[in-house]
Design a protein around this motif. Structure first.
Motif, mmCIF file in Angstrom:
data_model
loop_
_atom_site.group_PDB
_atom_site.id
_atom_site.type_symbol
_atom_site.label_atom_id
_atom_site.label_comp_id
_atom_site.label_asym_id
_atom_site.label_seq_id
_atom_site.Cartn_x
_atom_site.Cartn_y
_atom_site.Cartn_z
ATOM 1 N N VAL A 69 0.868 -1.174 0.000
ATOM 2 C CA VAL A 69 0.000 0.000 0.000
ATOM 3 C C VAL A 69 0.905 1.224 0.000
ATOM 4 O O VAL A 69 1.826 1.326 0.817
ATOM 5 N N TYR A 70 0.630 2.139 -0.904
ATOM 6 C CA TYR A 70 1.445 3.338 -1.072
ATOM 7 C C TYR A 70 0.604 4.582 -0.844
ATOM 8 O O TYR A 70 -0.587 4.591 -1.124
ATOM 9 N N VAL A 71 1.254 5.634 -0.376
ATOM 10 C CA VAL A 71 0.644 6.957 -0.287
ATOM 11 C C VAL A 71 1.364 7.837 -1.299
ATOM 12 O O VAL A 71 2.601 7.957 -1.266
ATOM 13 N N GLY A 85 -0.575 -5.041 1.570
ATOM 14 C CA GLY A 85 -2.001 -4.990 1.297
ATOM 15 C C GLY A 85 -2.321 -5.084 -0.171
ATOM 16 O O GLY A 85 -1.480 -4.819 -1.028
ATOM 17 N N GLU A 86 -3.558 -5.446 -0.465
ATOM 18 C CA GLU A 86 -4.074 -5.596 -1.821
ATOM 19 C C GLU A 86 -5.086 -4.515 -2.192
ATOM 20 O O GLU A 86 -5.377 -4.310 -3.349
ATOM 21 N N PHE A 87 -5.652 -3.858 -1.196
ATOM 22 C CA PHE A 87 -6.677 -2.843 -1.441
ATOM 23 C C PHE A 87 -6.657 -1.856 -0.287
ATOM 24 O O PHE A 87 -6.405 -2.233 0.860
ATOM 25 N N VAL A 88 -6.917 -0.595 -0.577
ATOM 26 C CA VAL A 88 -6.889 0.432 0.460
ATOM 27 C C VAL A 88 -7.934 1.505 0.162
ATOM 28 O O VAL A 88 -8.195 1.830 -0.991
ATOM 29 N N LEU A 89 -8.550 2.000 1.203
ATOM 30 C CA LEU A 89 -9.419 3.176 1.151
ATOM 31 C C LEU A 89 -8.898 4.138 2.195
ATOM 32 O O LEU A 89 -8.590 3.739 3.314
ATOM 33 N N TRP A 90 -8.815 5.404 1.843
ATOM 34 C CA TRP A 90 -8.319 6.358 2.825
ATOM 35 C C TRP A 90 -9.436 6.761 3.766
ATOM 36 O O TRP A 90 -9.305 6.742 4.959
ATOM 37 N N SER A 91 -10.547 7.152 3.178
ATOM 38 C CA SER A 91 -11.654 7.635 3.998
ATOM 39 C C SER A 91 -12.951 7.538 3.203
ATOM 40 O O SER A 91 -12.931 7.541 1.982
ATOM 41 N N PRO A 92 -14.062 7.460 3.920
ATOM 42 C CA PRO A 92 -15.342 7.500 3.211
ATOM 43 C C PRO A 92 -15.564 8.905 2.667
ATOM 44 O O PRO A 92 -14.974 9.866 3.157
ATOM 45 N N PRO A 93 -16.418 9.053 1.663
ATOM 46 C CA PRO A 93 -16.691 10.397 1.155
ATOM 47 C C PRO A 93 -17.393 11.231 2.219
ATOM 48 O O PRO A 93 -18.070 10.700 3.097
ATOM 49 N N GLU A 94 -17.193 12.517 2.126
ATOM 50 C CA GLU A 94 -17.842 13.428 3.063
ATOM 51 C C GLU A 94 -19.346 13.361 2.879
ATOM 52 O O GLU A 94 -19.859 13.422 1.764
#
Length: 100
Positions: A69-71, A85-94
């Protein structure tokens, strides 16, 4: 993306408000490439890879043979590997609410 099979290569291209910032090549993770990317238009409203302040986004893939997982800074700086990791979400939409 270019190539075929496991050799697919992609680049992020991000609109910064006055120009497009194109980042280096990477291979999307198997999970992201096969389960999410083909249906991204359906998922785009449900989640976001973007940091809440818009300064960076997260993705899972392979860069120079190293999976994880990269930023990626939005300004085009080099990505930082932060985890396996294989999948990442930073945050849910506002969520927007309206006052009556």
């Amino acid at each position: 993306m270019t190539g075929g099979g496991s050799s697919r290569v992609a680049r992020w291209a991000v609109w910064s408000g006055d120009r497009v910032v194109t980042n280096g090549p990477y291979q999307p993770s198997q999970t992201f490439g096969s389960e999410y990317l083909p249906f991204f238009d359906q998922y785009a409203q449900a989640f976001t890879p973007w940091a809440p302040d818009g300064s960076a986004f997260a993705f899972a893939g392979v860069i120079d043979g190293t999976a994880g997982v990269y930023v990626q800074p939005a300004d085009g700086g080099p990505p930082t590997r932060v985890s396996d990791g294989e999948f990442v979400l930073w945050s849910p939409p506002e969520r927007r609410t309206s006052a009556n």
